[in-house]
Design a protein around this motif. Structure first.
Motif, PDB file in Angstrom:
ATOM      1  N   ARG A  49      15.784 -18.592 -57.051  1.00 55.61           N
ATOM      2  CA  ARG A  49      14.368 -18.212 -56.938  1.00 55.61           C
ATOM      3  C   ARG A  49      13.801 -18.392 -55.531  1.00 55.61           C
ATOM      4  O   ARG A  49      12.603 -18.567 -55.363  1.00 55.61           O
ATOM      5  CB  ARG A  49      13.509 -18.996 -57.940  1.00 55.61           C
ATOM      6  N   THR A  50      14.662 -18.345 -54.536  1.00 55.71           N
ATOM      7  CA  THR A  50      14.209 -18.478 -53.155  1.00 55.71           C
ATOM      8  C   THR A  50      15.314 -17.961 -52.246  1.00 55.71           C
ATOM      9  O   THR A  50      16.494 -17.997 -52.614  1.00 55.71           O
ATOM     10  CB  THR A  50      13.883 -19.940 -52.812  1.00 55.71           C
ATOM     11  N   SER A  51      14.929 -17.490 -51.073  1.00 57.40           N
ATOM     12  CA  SER A  51      15.940 -17.039 -50.128  1.00 57.40           C
ATOM     13  C   SER A  51      16.509 -18.191 -49.306  1.00 57.40           C
ATOM     14  O   SER A  51      17.632 -18.102 -48.815  1.00 57.40           O
ATOM     15  CB  SER A  51      15.349 -15.983 -49.185  1.00 57.40           C
ATOM     16  N   ARG A  52      15.734 -19.274 -49.158  1.00 60.97           N
ATOM     17  CA  ARG A  52      16.185 -20.403 -48.348  1.00 60.97           C
ATOM     18  C   ARG A  52      15.896 -21.712 -49.075  1.00 60.97           C
ATOM     19  O   ARG A  52      14.864 -21.858 -49.729  1.00 60.97           O
ATOM     20  CB  ARG A  52      15.495 -20.398 -46.982  1.00 60.97           C
ATOM     21  N   ALA A  53      16.812 -22.646 -48.924  1.00 57.50           N
ATOM     22  CA  ALA A  53      16.677 -23.942 -49.569  1.00 57.50           C
ATOM     23  C   ALA A  53      15.790 -24.856 -48.741  1.00 57.50           C
ATOM     24  O   ALA A  53      15.806 -24.815 -47.503  1.00 57.50           O
ATOM     25  CB  ALA A  53      18.045 -24.585 -49.748  1.00 57.50           C
ATOM     26  N   SER A  54      15.042 -25.703 -49.417  1.00 56.51           N
ATOM     27  CA  SER A  54      14.267 -26.736 -48.737  1.00 56.51           C
ATOM     28  C   SER A  54      15.217 -27.778 -48.142  1.00 56.51           C
ATOM     29  O   SER A  54      16.387 -27.860 -48.537  1.00 56.51           O
ATOM     30  CB  SER A  54      13.329 -27.415 -49.729  1.00 56.51           C
ATOM     31  N   PRO A  55      14.736 -28.606 -47.219  1.00 63.57           N
ATOM     32  CA  PRO A  55      15.600 -29.680 -46.691  1.00 63.57           C
ATOM     33  C   PRO A  55      16.160 -30.579 -47.785  1.00 63.57           C
ATOM     34  O   PRO A  55      17.323 -31.003 -47.706  1.00 63.57           O
ATOM     35  CB  PRO A  55      14.668 -30.432 -45.745  1.00 63.57           C
ATOM     36  N   LEU A  56      15.365 -30.867 -48.813  1.00 56.46           N
ATOM     37  CA  LEU A  56      15.857 -31.685 -49.914  1.00 56.46           C
ATOM     38  C   LEU A  56      17.021 -31.001 -50.619  1.00 56.46           C
ATOM     39  O   LEU A  56      18.063 -31.624 -50.884  1.00 56.46           O
ATOM     40  CB  LEU A  56      14.732 -31.958 -50.916  1.00 56.46           C
ATOM     41  N   VAL A  57      16.874 -29.722 -50.938  1.00 56.60           N
ATOM     42  CA  VAL A  57      17.927 -29.002 -51.649  1.00 56.60           C
ATOM     43  C   VAL A  57      19.168 -28.870 -50.768  1.00 56.60           C
ATOM     44  O   VAL A  57      20.303 -28.987 -51.256  1.00 56.60           O
ATOM     45  CB  VAL A  57      17.416 -27.630 -52.123  1.00 56.60           C
ATOM     46  N   GLN A  58      18.985 -28.663 -49.481  1.00 54.75           N
ATOM     47  CA  GLN A  58      20.136 -28.650 -48.575  1.00 54.75           C
ATOM     48  C   GLN A  58      20.906 -29.963 -48.659  1.00 54.75           C
ATOM     49  O   GLN A  58      22.140 -29.984 -48.719  1.00 54.75           O
ATOM     50  CB  GLN A  58      19.675 -28.423 -47.143  1.00 54.75           C
ATOM     51  N   ARG A  59      20.162 -31.078 -48.638  1.00 59.16           N
ATOM     52  CA  ARG A  59      20.801 -32.391 -48.692  1.00 59.16           C
ATOM     53  C   ARG A  59      21.537 -32.593 -50.013  1.00 59.16           C
ATOM     54  O   ARG A  59      22.668 -33.104 -50.042  1.00 59.16           O
ATOM     55  CB  ARG A  59      19.750 -33.485 -48.493  1.00 59.16           C
ATOM     56  N   LEU A  60      20.937 -32.182 -51.114  1.00 61.54           N
ATOM     57  CA  LEU A  60      21.564 -32.335 -52.419  1.00 61.54           C
ATOM     58  C   LEU A  60      22.804 -31.449 -52.550  1.00 61.54           C
ATOM     59  O   LEU A  60      23.802 -31.859 -53.162  1.00 61.54           O
ATOM     60  CB  LEU A  60      20.563 -31.994 -53.521  1.00 61.54           C
ATOM     61  N   ALA A  61      22.747 -30.250 -51.986  1.00 59.66           N
ATOM     62  CA  ALA A  61      23.911 -29.368 -52.030  1.00 59.66           C
ATOM     63  C   ALA A  61      25.077 -29.974 -51.250  1.00 59.66           C
ATOM     64  O   ALA A  61      26.233 -29.942 -51.695  1.00 59.66           O
ATOM     65  CB  ALA A  61      23.547 -27.999 -51.476  1.00 59.66           C
ATOM     66  N   ARG A  62      24.774 -30.539 -50.090  1.00 61.94           N
ATOM     67  CA  ARG A  62      25.832 -31.163 -49.310  1.00 61.94           C
ATOM     68  C   ARG A  62      26.433 -32.349 -50.078  1.00 61.94           C
ATOM     69  O   ARG A  62      27.654 -32.530 -50.093  1.00 61.94           O
ATOM     70  CB  ARG A  62      25.290 -31.625 -47.956  1.00 61.94           C
ATOM     71  N   ALA A  63      25.592 -33.139 -50.721  1.00 57.96           N
ATOM     72  CA  ALA A  63      26.090 -34.272 -51.494  1.00 57.96           C
ATOM     73  C   ALA A  63      26.964 -33.814 -52.650  1.00 57.96           C
ATOM     74  O   ALA A  63      27.877 -34.524 -53.083  1.00 57.96           O
ATOM     75  CB  ALA A  63      24.920 -35.103 -52.015  1.00 57.96           C
ATOM     76  N   ALA A  64      26.698 -32.614 -53.176  1.00 62.34           N
ATOM     77  CA  ALA A  64      27.490 -32.072 -54.283  1.00 62.34           C
ATOM     78  C   ALA A  64      28.788 -31.433 -53.805  1.00 62.34           C
ATOM     79  O   ALA A  64      29.591 -30.983 -54.621  1.00 62.34           O
ATOM     80  CB  ALA A  64      26.666 -31.047 -55.059  1.00 62.34           C
ATOM     81  N   GLY A  65      28.989 -31.379 -52.503  1.00 66.04           N
ATOM     82  CA  GLY A  65      30.257 -30.868 -51.979  1.00 66.04           C
ATOM     83  C   GLY A  65      30.181 -29.566 -51.224  1.00 66.04           C
ATOM     84  O   GLY A  65      31.213 -29.012 -50.853  1.00 66.04           O
TER      85      GLY A  65
END
Length: 280
Positions: free
Chosen positions: A193-209
Motif C-alpha cells: 500500500r505504498t511505493s516506499r517504506a518508512s524508516p521503521l519498515v526499512q529497519r524491520l525488513a532488514r532485521a527479517a533478512g
C-alpha cells in the motif's frame, strides 16, 4: 503460449474481472523463521501460527511444494553500492525489471508468467502471504519459470501506518510462508500500500533478512483499470535503462498490455530480467 491460448487467457481474464475476482492494489538467508512459529493471519503478532497454511479453497492451486523436493530458492542478497531502498538499477545497461504484486486469481498469474516466458522475459513477483496460503503451488511455479520471488507482506495492508509490532508481524508472516514453501524467505521485500517504506519498515525488513527494500521508478497504474492501451503507454513513456516497473497480477488490462510492452521493450533493445539480474 500460442495466439489462440493468449486470446483464451484474455477471455478468462475479462470474465474474472467482470465477476469482481481481482485483487486490491498498492498505491539474507539467515532467517530464523520456522514453519510453525510467529503470528498467524488475523492474530496479534505474539500469537502462535499454525504449522501449515489452512486448507486451500476449491479454486486454489494444488498442494504446496516441499522444499525438500526441489532445490531451495535463492536467499536475499546485499548489493554493495545500492541504497537501502532501491528504485532502479544501473542506468548504463539495457535491462529493465518488470515487478508484479502477487495477489489475485491464479489464472491471471499463470497467463502473465506464460506470456513473459514466451517472450524470453523473466520477472519479479512480490507475493502476498495470504495469497500464498490460498495458492501455494504458485510459489514453485514462479521459481521454476526462472523468476524472482519475494515478500509483499502477509495481508497487504498499509504497512507504513502500522505499529512496530504489527509491521514486524506482516513482514515475518509472509517470510515464513516463503520459507516453508521454497526454503528461502525470498529475494526481495516490497512494502504494501505504498511505493516506499518508512524508516521503521526499512529497519524491520532488514532485521527479517532483507538487505534492501524494493521500490520502483515506473508505475503502470494498472490497478486503476485504465485499459490496456493506457497501461502500455504508462510503462513505455517512462521506462529506460535500469527501470523497475510496478505491475500487478489480477487485472485483465495488465494481461492484455503485456505482449505490447514486451514487444516494444525488445524493439528498443531493453531486456526484461529479474531484479536480481538487473542489479548483478
Amino acid at each position: 503460449m500460442t495466439s489462440t491460448d493468449r486470446r483464451a487467457a484474455l477471455r478468462v481474464g475479462a470474465g474474472l474481472v467482470a465477476g469482481g475476482a481481482f485483487a486490491g492494489a498498492c498505491s539474507t538467508s539467515g532467517s530464523a523463521f520456522g514453519p510453525s512459529s510467529g503470528p498467524s493471519s488475523g492474530t496479534s503478532p505474539g500469537s502462535p501460527s499454525p504449522s501449515s497454511p489452512g486448507p486451500a479453497s476449491s479454486t486454489s492451486s494444488t498442494s504446496s511444494a516441499s522444499p525438500a523436493a526441489a532445490r531451495p530458492a535463492p536467499a536475499p542478497r546485499a548489493f554493495p553500492g545500492q541504497p537501502a531502498q532501491i528504485s532502479h538499477g544501473p542506468r548504463d545497461r539495457p535491462r529493465v525489471a518488470l515487478t508484479f504484486h502477487g495477489q489475485g486469481e491464479p489464472a491471471f498469474a499463470e497467463a502473465l508468467l506464460g506470456e513473459a516466458e514466451r517472450h524470453g522475459a523473466r520477472v519479479t513477483v512480490l507475493a502476498v502471504g495470504t495469497w500464498l496460503d490460498a495458492h501455494p503451488a504458485l510459489a514453485r511455479r514462479i521459481l521454476d519459470g526462472g523468476h524472482d520471488l519475494g515478500n509483499h507482506t502477509h495481508r497487504h495492508l498499509d504497512i507504513n501506518a502500522m505499529s512496530e509490532a504489527e509491521a514486524r508481524g506482516e513482514i515475518e508472516e509472509c517470510a515464513r510462508r516463503l520459507q516453508r514453501l521454497t526454503g528461502s524467505v525470498g529475494t526481495w521485500f516490497r512494502p504494501s500500500r505504498t511505493s516506499r517504506a518508512s524508516p521503521l519498515v526499512q529497519r524491520l525488513a532488514r532485521a527479517a533478512g532483507y538487505p534492501h527494500v524494493l521500490s520502483y521508478d515506473v508505475d503502470s497504474l494498472d490497478f486503476t483499470s485504465p485499459g490496456a492501451p493506457a497501461v502500455t503507454a504508462n510503462v513505455l513513456r517512462e521506462v529506460r535503462d535500469g527501470s523497475v516497473v510496478s505491475l500487478h497480477f489480477g487485472y485483465a488490462d495488465t494481461l492484455a498490455a503485456l505482449p505490447a510492452v514486451l514487444d516494444e521493450l525488445a524493439r528498443r533493445g531493453l531486456r526484461a530480467v529479474t531484479t536480481t539480474e538487473l542489479l548483478s
